[in-house]
Design a protein around this motif. Structure first.
Motif, PDB file in Angstrom:
ATOM      1  N   PRO A 203       0.833  -1.209   0.000  1.00 17.58           N
ATOM      2  CA  PRO A 203       0.000   0.000   0.000  1.00 17.58           C
ATOM      3  C   PRO A 203       0.866   1.257   0.000  1.00 17.58           C
ATOM      4  O   PRO A 203       1.959   1.260   0.571  1.00 17.58           O
ATOM      5  N   THR A 205       0.552   5.882  -0.473  1.00 17.22           N
ATOM      6  CA  THR A 205      -0.344   7.030  -0.526  1.00 17.22           C
ATOM      7  C   THR A 205       0.055   7.912  -1.692  1.00 17.22           C
ATOM      8  O   THR A 205       1.231   8.242  -1.847  1.00 17.22           O
TER       9      THR A 205
ATOM     10  N   ALA B  10      10.731  10.310  -2.978  1.00 15.51           N
ATOM     11  CA  ALA B  10      10.089   9.373  -3.913  1.00 15.51           C
ATOM     12  C   ALA B  10       9.425  10.159  -5.037  1.00 15.51           C
ATOM     13  O   ALA B  10       8.961  11.286  -4.838  1.00 15.51           O
ATOM     14  N   ALA B  13       5.793  12.573  -5.264  1.00 15.76           N
ATOM     15  CA  ALA B  13       5.343  12.857  -3.898  1.00 15.76           C
ATOM     16  C   ALA B  13       4.541  11.707  -3.291  1.00 15.76           C
ATOM     17  O   ALA B  13       3.696  11.915  -2.439  1.00 15.76           O
ATOM     18  N   ILE B  14       4.836  10.473  -3.717  1.00 16.59           N
ATOM     19  CA  ILE B  14       4.107   9.360  -3.109  1.00 16.59           C
ATOM     20  C   ILE B  14       4.718   9.040  -1.738  1.00 16.59           C
ATOM     21  O   ILE B  14       5.876   9.347  -1.467  1.00 16.59           O
ATOM     22  N   LEU B  15       3.929   8.471  -0.875  1.00 20.75           N
ATOM     23  CA  LEU B  15       4.404   8.019   0.432  1.00 20.75           C
ATOM     24  C   LEU B  15       4.335   6.504   0.411  1.00 20.75           C
ATOM     25  O   LEU B  15       3.294   5.943   0.058  1.00 20.75           O
ATOM     26  N   GLU B  16       5.433   5.889   0.778  1.00 24.42           N
ATOM     27  CA  GLU B  16       5.498   4.443   0.568  1.00 24.42           C
ATOM     28  C   GLU B  16       4.803   3.620   1.644  1.00 24.42           C
ATOM     29  O   GLU B  16       5.309   2.614   2.128  1.00 24.42           O
ATOM     30  N   LYS B  17       3.687   4.082   2.099  1.00 24.22           N
ATOM     31  CA  LYS B  17       2.807   3.298   2.963  1.00 24.22           C
ATOM     32  C   LYS B  17       1.404   3.881   2.874  1.00 24.22           C
ATOM     33  O   LYS B  17       1.225   4.973   2.324  1.00 24.22           O
ATOM     34  N   GLY B  18       0.442   3.157   3.418  1.00 24.29           N
ATOM     35  CA  GLY B  18      -0.943   3.612   3.338  1.00 24.29           C
ATOM     36  C   GLY B  18      -1.408   4.214   4.658  1.00 24.29           C
ATOM     37  O   GLY B  18      -0.682   4.197   5.656  1.00 24.29           O
ATOM     38  N   THR B  20      -1.762   7.205   5.825  1.00 27.07           N
ATOM     39  CA  THR B  20      -0.897   8.218   6.440  1.00 27.07           C
ATOM     40  C   THR B  20      -1.669   9.371   7.081  1.00 27.07           C
ATOM     41  O   THR B  20      -1.109  10.113   7.875  1.00 27.07           O
ATOM     42  N   PHE B  24      -1.442  12.576  10.720  1.00 26.45           N
ATOM     43  CA  PHE B  24      -1.587  14.018  10.594  1.00 26.45           C
ATOM     44  C   PHE B  24      -2.705  14.481  11.512  1.00 26.45           C
ATOM     45  O   PHE B  24      -3.870  14.423  11.171  1.00 26.45           O
TER      46      PHE B  24
END
Ligand code: SF4
Ligand code: SF4
Lengths: 390, 93
Positions: A203, A205, B10, B13-18, B20, B24
């Motif tokens: 997964p 984001t 990355a 601007a992706i974040l390598e986990k879900g 997120t 915040f």
């Protein structure tokens, strides 16, 4: 290689069929309607494996493309004018998220007043949106560029629009040297993506809030990606010309080698200008043409070095920036020449707005005026208009 | 902590986990804070349906409180509550 008689729209739709994208989400708009319509027919006839998403607007079309590209798909769409404007918000999202995809764009003026005919104000209006922009002189170039654009876009991780002139080219029939379906597939290769929303068990984001502490870094990286596009365009163009003997760079130089005055044009007008250049040469005027193909990124260093010996330049712009400083190509080229030790004299001609025709005799006249400017060193009007009634 | 430079981020601007958004915490945006009265509340869960930030906490079908980590203090829960069980007070930090 088969030769087919195709209109500009048919040529782009044919390129799309041969590319066989995973997803096409599109909404029809004049003069690009046929591209969408023909492609929908290919889908209905089972000639492609594409998932065709018929949407309710161009905003939705590009939104669906963005989702599909994020899912790792090879994605294409087509639009023109107001349609591209309605995509405007999503253009920045596609490029900011670094999603490869290709728009087959048909140049048409922006309303108001409402007009369906060609000028470049739609494409030029999105020139700061982070998309690679490639203009085409004719259907053959559009066909060839759409195929190359897939490679360029997927290698650069930036979206790309390939445009041709509405009606003048989109509805005009021409003999097209086609590649075979296999050749196209071999050339574009498999679509590889570093991540995909469909990656099982990984997964991630996409499109998260990105504030003062990271946004700037992401934009800086995007600018760098744009800088890296030029060598990609060059190498893809080279490989393409190896197969087809049709060479593609950032621009085409026409009788520029020994020229001392130069016309700059993009799109279909370049063809008209070539006829005019011949006529000017017959009159003993050493005119040349630089036909710009790649507008974004703007290959300023290469253009400047190609214009090294030129004493006077006339830029033909088929749109205006409304800055009162001239058309977009004029402004950017003037800026590009700033650091040059010698500054050629420069004039700008705005022409063809809303599909107003331009003829060889108009461009011959421009060439003669330019020759005069070169001789006298005097510019009477920096920005002028071709074919507008006073 | 020094943050990474632009070359080390990355792509896109992706974040390598879900998931997120959990990290915040938007609770500090609040000017007014909802105060829930357990006595007045009938657990109709209107507030749960209307809260734009999923901040109404429920257990076994009953409202048990408000998650102040994410509650932005919009006051929608107060407006929607048929029992006046929520009151908005000025946040003091
Ligand atoms: S709306 Fe009011 S009564 Fe209903 S659950 Fe929320 S606080 Fe309780
Ligand atoms: S104030 Fe707004 S965010 Fe906070 S709990 Fe009530 S409805 Fe949710």
């Amino acid at each position: 290689m088969p030769i087919k008689a195709l209109t500009g729209n048919e040529a782009m739709a044919e390129a799309m069929r041969q590319i066989n994208p995973d997803v096409v989400a599109a909404y029809p708009i004049t003069p690009a309607t046929e591209v969408v319509q023909l492609f929908a027919q290919f889908v209905a006839d089972g000639k492609v494996d594409t998932e065709f998403v018929a949407v309710e607007s161009e905003h939705s079309a590009l939104s669906a493309c963005i989702g599909a590209a994020a899912a790792g798909g090879r994605v294409m769409t087509s639009t023109a004018s107001q349609g591209l404007a309605l995509m405007h918000e999503m253009l920045y999202i596609a490029s900011g998220l670094r999603l490869p995809m290709v728009i087959c764009e048909v140049n048409r003026s922006m309303s108001a007043p409402i007009n369906i005919h060609c000028d470049h104000s739609d494409t030029m209006g999105s020139r700061e949106s982070g998309w690679i922009q490639i203009f085409s002189e004719d259907s053959q170039e559009a066909y060839d560029s759409v195929i190359q654009a897939i490679r360029i876009s997927e290698q650069a991780f930036l979206p790309c629009m390939v445009s041709l002139d509405g009606f003048i080219i989109s509805h005009c029939m021409q003999g097209i040297n086609e590649l075979t379906d296999t050749e196209v597939q071999e050339f574009i290769g498999e679509h590889k993506t570093p991540y995909s929303l469909l990656m099982d068990g990984h997964p991630f984001t996409i499109g998260a809030l990105d504030l003062q502490d990271y946004f700037f870094e992401h934009k800086r990286a995007q600018i760098e990606a744009m800088e890296n596009v030029l060598p990609i365009i060059k190498s893809v163009g080279k490989e393409f010309s190896k197969r087809t003997k049709r060479g593609y760079g950032f621009f085409e130089e026409y009788m520029l080698g020994d020229a001392d005055i130069c016309l700059i044009a993009l799109g279909s007008c370049a063809g008209t200008a070539k006829v005019a250049i011949q006529e000017l040469r017959d009159k003993g005027i050493k005119a040349g043409l630089l036909k710009l193909r790649v507008m974004r990124p703007f290959p300023y260093k290469e253009i400047v070095s190609a214009l090294f010996n030129i004493k006077a330049i006339a830029v033909l712009d088929r749109s205006t920036s409304m800055s009162t400083m001239g058309g977009p190509v004029f402004i950017e080229l003037r800026s590009a020449l700033y650091d040059n030790p010698v500054h050629p004299l420069m004039v700008n001609y705005i022409y063809g707005l809303g599909g107003r025709d331009i003829f060889p005799r108009d461009i011959v006249e421009v060439g003669q005026k330019l020759e005069n400017i070169k001789r006298t060193g005097k510019i009477e009007k920096m920005i002028d208009y071709i074919g507008v009634r006073e | 902590m020094t943050k990474p430079g632009w070359r080390d981020l990355a792509i896109g601007a992706i974040l390598e986990k879900g998931g997120t958004a959990l990290e915040f915490k938007t609770g500090d945006w609040r000017t007014y804070k909802p105060i829930w009265s357990q006595e007045k509340c009938t657990s109709c869960l209107f507030c749960f349906i209307y809260c734009p930030d999923f901040c109404i906490e429920i257990e076994d079908g009953k409202m048990i409180g408000i998650n102040y980590d994410y509650c932005k203090g919009c006051g929608i829960c107060k407006e929607i509550c048929p029992k006046q069980a929520i009151e908005m007070i000025l946040e003091r930090r």
